[in-house]
Motif scaffolding. Structure first.
Motif, PDB file in Angstrom:
ATOM      1  N   SER A 108      40.227  32.963  13.410  1.00  0.00           N
ATOM      2  CA  SER A 108      39.528  31.681  13.452  1.00  0.00           C
ATOM      3  C   SER A 108      39.625  31.045  12.072  1.00  0.00           C
ATOM      4  O   SER A 108      39.917  31.719  11.077  1.00  0.00           O
ATOM      5  CB  SER A 108      38.054  31.898  13.809  1.00  0.00           C
ATOM      6  OG  SER A 108      37.395  32.596  12.747  1.00  0.00           O
ATOM      7  N   GLU A 155      37.198  30.023  10.291  1.00  0.00           N
ATOM      8  CA  GLU A 155      36.158  30.636   9.451  1.00  0.00           C
ATOM      9  C   GLU A 155      36.638  31.952   8.859  1.00  0.00           C
ATOM     10  O   GLU A 155      36.485  32.202   7.657  1.00  0.00           O
ATOM     11  CB  GLU A 155      34.888  30.859  10.268  1.00  0.00           C
ATOM     12  CG  GLU A 155      33.788  31.529   9.471  1.00  0.00           C
ATOM     13  CD  GLU A 155      32.557  31.871  10.302  1.00  0.00           C
ATOM     14  OE1 GLU A 155      31.701  32.585   9.768  1.00  0.00           O
ATOM     15  OE2 GLU A 155      32.458  31.438  11.457  1.00  0.00           O
ATOM     16  N   LEU A 156      37.238  32.810   9.683  1.00  0.00           N
ATOM     17  CA  LEU A 156      37.724  34.099   9.184  1.00  0.00           C
ATOM     18  C   LEU A 156      38.883  33.895   8.216  1.00  0.00           C
ATOM     19  O   LEU A 156      38.955  34.572   7.182  1.00  0.00           O
ATOM     20  CB  LEU A 156      38.137  35.001  10.345  1.00  0.00           C
ATOM     21  CG  LEU A 156      38.707  36.363   9.953  1.00  0.00           C
ATOM     22  CD1 LEU A 156      37.786  37.129   9.008  1.00  0.00           C
ATOM     23  CD2 LEU A 156      39.024  37.175  11.203  1.00  0.00           C
ATOM     24  N   MET A 191      39.300  31.451   6.226  1.00  0.00           N
ATOM     25  CA  MET A 191      38.702  30.999   4.970  1.00  0.00           C
ATOM     26  C   MET A 191      38.038  32.147   4.232  1.00  0.00           C
ATOM     27  O   MET A 191      38.149  32.257   3.005  1.00  0.00           O
ATOM     28  CB  MET A 191      37.714  29.866   5.241  1.00  0.00           C
ATOM     29  CG  MET A 191      38.412  28.602   5.716  1.00  0.00           C
ATOM     30  SD  MET A 191      37.280  27.320   6.212  1.00  0.00           S
ATOM     31  CE  MET A 191      36.940  26.584   4.616  1.00  0.00           C
ATOM     32  N   ARG A 192      37.362  33.048   4.965  1.00  0.00           N
ATOM     33  CA  ARG A 192      36.735  34.206   4.314  1.00  0.00           C
ATOM     34  C   ARG A 192      37.792  35.121   3.698  1.00  0.00           C
ATOM     35  O   ARG A 192      37.617  35.634   2.592  1.00  0.00           O
ATOM     36  CB  ARG A 192      35.878  34.981   5.316  1.00  0.00           C
ATOM     37  CG  ARG A 192      34.585  34.262   5.663  1.00  0.00           C
ATOM     38  CD  ARG A 192      33.544  35.147   6.326  1.00  0.00           C
ATOM     39  NE  ARG A 192      34.031  36.037   7.348  1.00  0.00           N
ATOM     40  CZ  ARG A 192      33.807  35.894   8.660  1.00  0.00           C
ATOM     41  NH1 ARG A 192      33.111  34.876   9.115  1.00  0.00           N
ATOM     42  NH2 ARG A 192      34.286  36.766   9.518  1.00  0.00           N
TER      43      ARG A 192
END
Length: 76
Positions: free
Chosen positions: A47, A49-50, A52-53
């Motif tokens: 995703s 979000e992942l 980006m993390r």
């Protein structure tokens, strides 16, 4: 086409950052080791979000960790 159209440099980055294990990276970003294995192997596109993390974990931008693996026969 098998696998994901999203490629990545995670394996190389893990080794460049102190030979970080898949398990350690997974813990740091809040996923399982199996998720890291699948992403590295191109069987799973994370995703946003992942992604980006993961990028933040290496102090990089998302586009420095992930790239588009477009094959010549793909159409827009």
């Amino acid at each position: 086409m098998s696998g994901s159209a999203v490629g990545n440099h995670l394996r190389r980055l893990r080794f460049e950052h102190g030979e970080l294990s898949q398990e350690a990276l997974a813990r740091r970003v809040g996923v399982t080791r199996q998720t890291i294995i699948a992403i590295e192997g191109g069987r799973y596109a994370p995703s946003l979000e992942l992604a980006m993390r993961l990028a933040r974990e290496f102090g990089l931008g998302v586009d420095e960790v992930f790239f588009w693996n477009e094959s010549p026969d793909q159409t827009a």
